[in-house]
Design a protein around this motif. Structure first.
Motif, PDB file in Angstrom:
ATOM      1  N   ILE A  94       0.841  -1.204   0.000  1.00  0.00           N
ATOM      2  CA  ILE A  94       0.000   0.000   0.000  1.00  0.00           C
ATOM      3  C   ILE A  94       0.873   1.250   0.000  1.00  0.00           C
ATOM      4  O   ILE A  94       0.608   2.207  -0.727  1.00  0.00           O
ATOM      5  N   VAL A  95       1.957   1.211   0.801  1.00  0.00           N
ATOM      6  CA  VAL A  95       2.819   2.398   0.853  1.00  0.00           C
ATOM      7  C   VAL A  95       3.497   2.618  -0.492  1.00  0.00           C
ATOM      8  O   VAL A  95       3.573   3.745  -0.997  1.00  0.00           O
ATOM      9  N   ALA A  98       0.881   4.010  -2.809  1.00  0.00           N
ATOM     10  CA  ALA A  98       0.555   5.397  -2.477  1.00  0.00           C
ATOM     11  C   ALA A  98       1.642   6.336  -2.978  1.00  0.00           C
ATOM     12  O   ALA A  98       1.357   7.448  -3.427  1.00  0.00           O
ATOM     13  N   THR A 102       0.963   9.390  -5.584  1.00  0.00           N
ATOM     14  CA  THR A 102       1.319  10.787  -5.319  1.00  0.00           C
ATOM     15  C   THR A 102       2.071  11.366  -6.506  1.00  0.00           C
ATOM     16  O   THR A 102       1.818  12.503  -6.929  1.00  0.00           O
ATOM     17  N   GLN A 124      -6.318  10.451  -6.615  1.00  0.00           N
ATOM     18  CA  GLN A 124      -5.742   9.975  -5.351  1.00  0.00           C
ATOM     19  C   GLN A 124      -6.370   8.665  -4.925  1.00  0.00           C
ATOM     20  O   GLN A 124      -5.749   7.866  -4.239  1.00  0.00           O
ATOM     21  N   LEU A 125      -7.603   8.460  -5.365  1.00  0.00           N
ATOM     22  CA  LEU A 125      -8.278   7.217  -4.971  1.00  0.00           C
ATOM     23  C   LEU A 125      -7.765   6.012  -5.750  1.00  0.00           C
ATOM     24  O   LEU A 125      -8.210   4.899  -5.510  1.00  0.00           O
ATOM     25  N   VAL A 127      -5.132   4.759  -5.179  1.00  0.00           N
ATOM     26  CA  VAL A 127      -4.508   3.973  -4.106  1.00  0.00           C
ATOM     27  C   VAL A 127      -5.373   2.778  -3.728  1.00  0.00           C
ATOM     28  O   VAL A 127      -4.872   1.667  -3.512  1.00  0.00           O
ATOM     29  N   VAL A 128      -6.678   3.006  -3.619  1.00  0.00           N
ATOM     30  CA  VAL A 128      -7.547   1.937  -3.142  1.00  0.00           C
ATOM     31  C   VAL A 128      -8.213   1.199  -4.293  1.00  0.00           C
ATOM     32  O   VAL A 128      -9.214   0.532  -4.108  1.00  0.00           O
TER      33      VAL A 128
ATOM     34  N   LEU B  75      -1.444  11.505   1.487  1.00  0.00           N
ATOM     35  CA  LEU B  75      -2.087  10.285   0.992  1.00  0.00           C
ATOM     36  C   LEU B  75      -1.548   9.056   1.726  1.00  0.00           C
ATOM     37  O   LEU B  75      -2.299   8.199   2.179  1.00  0.00           O
ATOM     38  N   ILE B  76      -0.226   8.988   1.863  1.00  0.00           N
ATOM     39  CA  ILE B  76       0.400   7.831   2.511  1.00  0.00           C
ATOM     40  C   ILE B  76      -0.042   7.745   3.974  1.00  0.00           C
ATOM     41  O   ILE B  76      -0.354   6.667   4.479  1.00  0.00           O
ATOM     42  N   ILE B  79      -3.764   6.574   4.295  1.00  0.00           N
ATOM     43  CA  ILE B  79      -4.008   5.159   4.044  1.00  0.00           C
ATOM     44  C   ILE B  79      -3.469   4.317   5.204  1.00  0.00           C
ATOM     45  O   ILE B  79      -4.063   3.309   5.587  1.00  0.00           O
ATOM     46  N   LEU B 118     -11.330   6.434   2.230  1.00  0.00           N
ATOM     47  CA  LEU B 118     -10.261   7.353   1.823  1.00  0.00           C
ATOM     48  C   LEU B 118     -10.875   8.593   1.177  1.00  0.00           C
ATOM     49  O   LEU B 118     -10.417   9.714   1.403  1.00  0.00           O
TER      50      LEU B 118
END
Lengths: 232, 196
Positions: A94-95, A98, A102, A124-125, A127-128, B75-76, B79, B118
């Protein structure tokens, strides 16, 4: 060399099911486009699929951004796969994801302010987006760099293709345009609901219906052929 | 700082800009756990809890990041907060209700990748809500999520008994239903203040 037992040239090494390295084939790439299409077959990453496909250009932008994150995070996960401890792997993925998101967020902001405004929080979403985490967990964490990149590219393009097929239908029906060019004459009455939220659900539902119908028809045909063969 | 009144924020998040049906956030659990009303209710509660926890923590973290001028880490950090909150809920549910833990299955850890959560954190930052406003916003979003899930679950329970063509069973039917629900929610659009 004559006393060695005759080798069977085509037999591969016995596959270890837990550490199987995939050899690079065309299938590695093509699978994501059709057979395992992330949207139409696996139903992953639904939120951006529905939310940003109100025009074809948004769909392309979102698809390419996702593809970039998919490639970047896949490469890093694949390179680090021997160093990431198993217990904290999801958090690490996840990191990593992310971080790349970014980067994309700032990049789109710099390239096109218009696209940035219309995609909004959905950049930005990324990420998920389950596709990316799913690929990291199911593929990149087990495979070498090159297959990961090729597979990621296939998946990303498959995702873009799905977005585009939704986005273009919605833009044509709801706005009468495609990529900003007017398609119909003055008399066209736009079907406004198609660019609004319900349209997203309807168009995706219609695509899924079409695919289900095609699949059913093919299966019936195979069954009929088998029946004919059995009766001789 | 936004000066919207609290009831308006709540109404906006719950109904007018419903997270599921108008903003397309959290579609995966919406389609995945809405087959039965009971599962839908529990899932809704768990998600709402995570929403509230992560919204409050996101507010704190954002304040800290702005103080330190480290906004690019937002963001990091968000999450990471959400993942921890989900872990908390998971341990809690596993300990106190193993049956519920089993019925939610894979969807419980997947709350981490629920974009509604999120999205909530990002929207409240973008709208510059203060602490109380953020709290109300997250409660509204949770209520809206439960509402959408329950409506969908009710419809799908009825449909179990109906005879539909085999082609349209499964995901395609669920999406069409969601489209109709979303169409109904568009009727609230006149109530809203602004987008998001």
């Amino acid at each position: 060399m004559t006393d060695s037992p005759p080798k069977t040239p085509s037999a591969p090494a016995p596959a270890d099911p837990f550490n199987r390295q995939e050899t690079l084939t065309a299938d590695t790439f093509l699978r994501g486009l059709w057979q395992e299409n992330p949207v139409f077959v696996m139903l992953l990453g639904m939120c951006p699929v529905l939310a940003v496909t109100n025009s074809a250009i948004n769909a392309i932008g979102m698809g390419l951004a996702t593809t970039f994150v998919l490639l970047g995070s896949g490469a890093l996960v694949s390179l680090l796969r021997h160093w990431i401890p198993k217990q904290v792997r999801i958090a690490s993925y996840i990191v990593i994801i992310a971080t790349f998101v970014t980067v994309v967020d700032y990049a789109i902001h710099a390239i096109s302010l218009e696209l940035y405004a219309s995609l909004g929080a959905f950049i930005q979403l990324i990420v998920v987006n389950c596709i990316i985490l799913g690929r990291a967990e199911a593929y990149a964490s087990k495979q070498r760099l090159l297959p990961t990149l090729v597979n990621g590219l296939g998946m990303g393009l498959g995702f873009t293709l799905a977005l585009l097929s939704l986005g273009s239908v919605r833009e044509i029906l709801g706005n009468g345009t495609l990529l900003g060019h007017a398609l119909f004459g003055e008399g066209f009455q736009p079907w406004l609901v198609m660019v609004l939220p319900p349209g997203g659900f309807f168009v995706l539902g219609a695509w899924l219906l079409l695919f289900a119908w095609l699949k059913q028809r093919r299966e019936r045909r195979i069954l009929e052929q088998a029946g004919v063969a059995a009766h001789g | 700082m936004a000066n919207e009144s609290l009831p308006l924020i709540f109404l906006n998040a719950a109904v007018v800009n419903n997270f599921v049906l108008a903003l397309f956030l959290g579609i995966c659990p919406f389609l995945g756990t809405s087959a039965k009303k009971e599962t839908a209710w529990n899932m809704g509660l768990a998600t709402t809890f995570v929403m509230v926890v992560s919204s409050v923590s996101a507010y704190g973290i954002n304040w800290l990041l702005v103080e330190l001028q480290l906004e690019f880490l937002r963001l990091i950090c968000y999450i990471a907060i959400i993942a921890s909150a989900v872990q908390l809920v998971e341990m809690f549910v596993k300990k106190y209700s193993p049956a519920l833990f089993r019925s939610l299955g894979i969807f419980l850890p997947l709350i981490t990748t629920n974009c509604a959560i999120l999205g909530l954190a990002l929207f409240q930052t973008a709208k510059e809500y203060d602490f109380i406003q953020s709290l109300v916003y997250s409660l509204g979003a949770g209520a809206g999520f439960i509402l959408a899930l329950m409506l969908m679950a009710g419809l799908r329970e009825r449909l179990e008994l109906a005879r539909v063509p085999t082609v349209s069973q499964g995901a395609a039917m669920s999406l069409m239903l969601a489209g109709l629900l979303s169409l109904a929610f568009m009727g609230f659009a006149g109530l809203g203040a602004s987008h998001g």
